[in-house]
Motif scaffolding. Structure first.
Motif, PDB file in Angstrom:
ATOM      1  N   ASP A  55       0.627  -1.178  -0.031  1.00  0.00           N
ATOM      2  CA  ASP A  55      -0.078   0.228  -0.107  1.00  0.00           C
ATOM      3  C   ASP A  55       1.009   1.290  -0.192  1.00  0.00           C
ATOM      4  OD1 ASP A  55      -2.231   1.767   0.125  1.00  0.00           O
ATOM      5  OD2 ASP A  55      -2.668   1.347   2.248  1.00  0.00           O
ATOM      6  N   VAL A  56       0.375   2.344  -0.706  1.00  0.00           N
ATOM      7  CA  VAL A  56       1.377   3.560  -0.787  1.00  0.00           C
ATOM      8  C   VAL A  56       1.221   4.269   0.604  1.00  0.00           C
ATOM      9  CG1 VAL A  56      -0.288   4.930  -2.140  1.00  0.00           C
ATOM     10  CG2 VAL A  56       2.118   5.115  -2.297  1.00  0.00           C
ATOM     11  N   ARG A  57       0.063   4.329   1.113  1.00  0.00           N
ATOM     12  CA  ARG A  57      -0.315   5.158   2.358  1.00  0.00           C
ATOM     13  C   ARG A  57      -0.646   4.331   3.500  1.00  0.00           C
ATOM     14  NH1 ARG A  57      -2.349  10.348   1.010  1.00  0.00           N
ATOM     15  NH2 ARG A  57      -2.352  11.043  -1.308  1.00  0.00           N
ATOM     16  N   MET A  58       0.425   4.444   4.478  1.00  0.00           N
ATOM     17  CA  MET A  58       0.212   3.582   5.818  1.00  0.00           C
ATOM     18  C   MET A  58       0.685   4.664   6.866  1.00  0.00           C
ATOM     19  SD  MET A  58       1.608  -0.162   4.544  1.00  0.00           S
ATOM     20  CE  MET A  58       2.807   0.550   3.549  1.00  0.00           C
ATOM     21  N   PRO A  59      -0.063   4.333   7.926  1.00  0.00           N
ATOM     22  CA  PRO A  59       0.310   5.330   9.208  1.00  0.00           C
ATOM     23  C   PRO A  59       1.629   5.348   9.692  1.00  0.00           C
ATOM     24  CG  PRO A  59      -0.714   3.301   9.718  1.00  0.00           C
ATOM     25  CD  PRO A  59      -0.739   3.284   8.312  1.00  0.00           C
ATOM     26  N   LEU A  60       2.491   4.537   9.645  1.00  0.00           N
ATOM     27  CA  LEU A  60       3.929   4.597  10.308  1.00  0.00           C
ATOM     28  C   LEU A  60       4.935   5.062   9.399  1.00  0.00           C
ATOM     29  CD1 LEU A  60       3.773   1.702  13.133  1.00  0.00           C
ATOM     30  CD2 LEU A  60       3.283   4.177  13.469  1.00  0.00           C
ATOM     31  N   LEU A  61       5.064   4.027   8.292  1.00  0.00           N
ATOM     32  CA  LEU A  61       5.777   4.188   7.204  1.00  0.00           C
ATOM     33  C   LEU A  61       5.228   3.696   5.892  1.00  0.00           C
ATOM     34  CD1 LEU A  61       9.095   4.657   6.887  1.00  0.00           C
ATOM     35  CD2 LEU A  61       9.313   2.192   6.438  1.00  0.00           C
ATOM     36  N   ASP A  62       5.225   4.835   5.126  1.00  0.00           N
ATOM     37  CA  ASP A  62       4.629   4.432   3.918  1.00  0.00           C
ATOM     38  C   ASP A  62       4.938   3.988   2.777  1.00  0.00           C
ATOM     39  OD1 ASP A  62       6.071   6.426   2.493  1.00  0.00           O
ATOM     40  OD2 ASP A  62       4.866   8.281   3.057  1.00  0.00           O
ATOM     41  N   GLY A  63       4.523   3.765   1.746  1.00  0.00           N
ATOM     42  CA  GLY A  63       5.023   2.738   0.686  1.00  0.00           C
ATOM     43  C   GLY A  63       6.185   3.387   0.121  1.00  0.00           C
ATOM     44  N   ILE A  64       6.185   4.772   0.046  1.00  0.00           N
ATOM     45  CA  ILE A  64       7.435   5.419  -0.559  1.00  0.00           C
ATOM     46  C   ILE A  64       8.557   5.189   0.294  1.00  0.00           C
ATOM     47  CG2 ILE A  64       8.561   7.743  -1.159  1.00  0.00           C
ATOM     48  CD1 ILE A  64       5.696   8.652  -1.504  1.00  0.00           C
ATOM     49  N   PRO A  78      13.511  -7.421  -3.596  1.00  0.00           N
ATOM     50  CA  PRO A  78      12.197  -8.156  -4.355  1.00  0.00           C
ATOM     51  C   PRO A  78      11.895  -6.829  -5.341  1.00  0.00           C
ATOM     52  CG  PRO A  78      11.303  -7.462  -2.147  1.00  0.00           C
ATOM     53  CD  PRO A  78      13.012  -7.449  -2.283  1.00  0.00           C
ATOM     54  N   LYS A  79      10.838  -7.377  -6.249  1.00  0.00           N
ATOM     55  CA  LYS A  79      10.039  -6.561  -7.099  1.00  0.00           C
ATOM     56  C   LYS A  79       8.926  -5.894  -6.311  1.00  0.00           C
ATOM     57  CE  LYS A  79      12.223  -7.361 -10.909  1.00  0.00           C
ATOM     58  NZ  LYS A  79      13.239  -6.495 -11.578  1.00  0.00           N
ATOM     59  N   ILE A  80       9.104  -4.512  -6.301  1.00  0.00           N
ATOM     60  CA  ILE A  80       7.693  -3.731  -5.598  1.00  0.00           C
ATOM     61  C   ILE A  80       6.561  -3.370  -6.380  1.00  0.00           C
ATOM     62  CG2 ILE A  80       7.399  -1.837  -3.869  1.00  0.00           C
ATOM     63  CD1 ILE A  80      10.417  -2.170  -2.931  1.00  0.00           C
ATOM     64  N   LEU A  81       5.695  -3.927  -5.929  1.00  0.00           N
ATOM     65  CA  LEU A  81       4.281  -3.234  -6.595  1.00  0.00           C
ATOM     66  C   LEU A  81       3.490  -2.502  -5.689  1.00  0.00           C
ATOM     67  CD1 LEU A  81       2.485  -3.760  -9.023  1.00  0.00           C
ATOM     68  CD2 LEU A  81       1.534  -6.049  -8.075  1.00  0.00           C
ATOM     69  N   VAL A  82       3.247  -1.245  -6.214  1.00  0.00           N
ATOM     70  CA  VAL A  82       2.518  -0.294  -5.103  1.00  0.00           C
ATOM     71  C   VAL A  82       1.090  -0.503  -5.425  1.00  0.00           C
ATOM     72  CG1 VAL A  82       2.095   2.076  -4.627  1.00  0.00           C
ATOM     73  CG2 VAL A  82       4.526   1.227  -5.225  1.00  0.00           C
ATOM     74  N   VAL A  83       0.433  -0.814  -4.430  1.00  0.00           N
ATOM     75  CA  VAL A  83      -0.942  -0.711  -4.489  1.00  0.00           C
ATOM     76  C   VAL A  83      -1.677   0.349  -3.800  1.00  0.00           C
ATOM     77  CG1 VAL A  83      -3.132  -2.160  -3.599  1.00  0.00           C
ATOM     78  CG2 VAL A  83      -0.797  -3.250  -3.594  1.00  0.00           C
ATOM     79  N   THR A  84      -2.723   0.857  -4.559  1.00  0.00           N
ATOM     80  CA  THR A  84      -3.035   2.434  -4.352  1.00  0.00           C
ATOM     81  C   THR A  84      -4.683   2.252  -4.719  1.00  0.00           C
ATOM     82  OG1 THR A  84      -3.011   4.809  -5.034  1.00  0.00           O
ATOM     83  CG2 THR A  84      -2.432   2.997  -6.689  1.00  0.00           C
ATOM     84  N   THR A  85      -5.271   3.460  -4.036  1.00  0.00           N
ATOM     85  CA  THR A  85      -6.709   3.661  -4.470  1.00  0.00           C
ATOM     86  C   THR A  85      -6.768   4.490  -5.812  1.00  0.00           C
ATOM     87  OG1 THR A  85      -7.360   3.449  -2.045  1.00  0.00           O
ATOM     88  CG2 THR A  85      -8.923   4.503  -3.684  1.00  0.00           C
ATOM     89  N   PHE A  86      -6.168   5.585  -5.812  1.00  0.00           N
ATOM     90  CA  PHE A  86      -6.273   6.468  -6.803  1.00  0.00           C
ATOM     91  C   PHE A  86      -4.924   6.439  -7.898  1.00  0.00           C
ATOM     92  CE2 PHE A  86      -8.289   8.145  -2.890  1.00  0.00           C
ATOM     93  CZ  PHE A  86      -9.714   8.143  -3.631  1.00  0.00           C
ATOM     94  N   TYR A  93       3.290   8.388  -8.091  1.00  0.00           N
ATOM     95  CA  TYR A  93       4.497   8.801  -8.869  1.00  0.00           C
ATOM     96  C   TYR A  93       5.901   8.949  -7.924  1.00  0.00           C
ATOM     97  CZ  TYR A  93       7.492  11.314 -11.944  1.00  0.00           C
ATOM     98  OH  TYR A  93       8.561  11.849 -12.590  1.00  0.00           O
ATOM     99  N   GLN A  94       5.517   9.196  -6.714  1.00  0.00           N
ATOM    100  CA  GLN A  94       6.822   9.229  -5.855  1.00  0.00           C
ATOM    101  C   GLN A  94       7.467   7.761  -5.464  1.00  0.00           C
ATOM    102  OE1 GLN A  94       8.602  11.991  -5.400  1.00  0.00           O
ATOM    103  NE2 GLN A  94       7.208  13.682  -6.154  1.00  0.00           N
ATOM    104  N   ALA A  95       6.354   6.964  -5.469  1.00  0.00           N
ATOM    105  CA  ALA A  95       6.885   5.610  -5.223  1.00  0.00           C
ATOM    106  C   ALA A  95       7.559   5.048  -6.474  1.00  0.00           C
ATOM    107  CB  ALA A  95       5.591   4.764  -4.971  1.00  0.00           C
ATOM    108  N   LEU A  96       7.326   5.333  -7.488  1.00  0.00           N
ATOM    109  CA  LEU A  96       7.698   4.697  -8.679  1.00  0.00           C
ATOM    110  C   LEU A  96       9.166   5.313  -8.794  1.00  0.00           C
ATOM    111  CD1 LEU A  96       4.907   4.861 -11.311  1.00  0.00           C
ATOM    112  CD2 LEU A  96       5.786   2.843 -10.171  1.00  0.00           C
TER     113      LEU A  96
END
Length: 216
Positions: A55-64, A78-86, A93-96
């Protein structure tokens, strides 16, 4: 060997849904779950998953930040696949840019979820939607333009990079250019080396940020 996946999301229902979809496939195995990015590094070291669906948005440490941490501190990450709502979320984009290999919408159909995991595991980037491509163009910068100029790509390498930016796989690029898949792989490797890119996603981001490829 099955593709092994670690699920990271603060919503238990999301994790349960992804697990159900992925474990229905004979070639995919969910090896663990976490509720926050802060737990990712020890789990990655312990479980050695092929793919982290995070998930890209999490409370303690986000996906980015979790992506940066994994790539910085884990050998053979590992490969990282960001899971998002929008899909137009700037966080995506920042995660990519931070090094994630692709993204997946939470509302995606089961077949799309499975396809995304397999595609990322194989090392081929996912298609950026128009919204993410537009964000990349907005972040155009001198560094990306300088990197592209310094790379001095050949005409064929430029053609391959444009097709990569459209989200085509090696097989699809080979079909477009009427060449063999191994030839495409060689061109992709050369492009990554010349651009100093970690993977296809980073090369495509440079292509958009430099203005070499238009988001239109």
């Amino acid at each position: 060997m099955p593709v092994t996946v670690l699920l990271v999301d603060d919503e238990p229902l999301v994790r349960a849904g992804l697990r159900a979809v992925l474990e229905a496939q004979p070639d995919i195995e969910v090896v663990g779950e976490a509720a926050d990015g802060a737990s990712v590094i020890p789990l990655v070291r312990q479980l050695r998953p092929d793919v982290v669906a995070m998930d890209v948005r999490m409370p303690l440490l986000d996906g980015i930040e979790a992506t940066r941490a994994v790539l910085r501190s884990v050998d053979s990450p590992p490969k990282i696949l960001v899971v998002t709502t929008f899909e137009n979320d700037e966080y995506v984009y920042q995660a990519l840019r931070a090094g994630a290999d692709g993204f997946l919408l939470k509302r995606a159909r089961p077949s799309e979820i499975v396809h995304a995991v397999r595609l990322v595991a194989e090392g081929e980037t996912l298609l950026f939607p128009a919204a993410v491509r537009a964000l990349a163009a907005e972040y155009g910068n001198r560094q990306a333009r300088a990197a592209l100029r310094k790379a001095a790509l050949t005409d064929r390498e430029e053609a391959v990079l444009r097709l990569m930016a459209r989200g085509l796989t090696n097989v699809e690029i080979a079909g477009e250019l009427i060449v063999g898949t191994e030839t495409v792989k060689s061109h992709v490797s050369a492009i990554l080396g010349k651009l100093g890119a970690r993977d296809r996603t980073q090369a495509v981001i440079t292509a958009y940020e430099s203005g070499f490829v238009s988001p239109a």
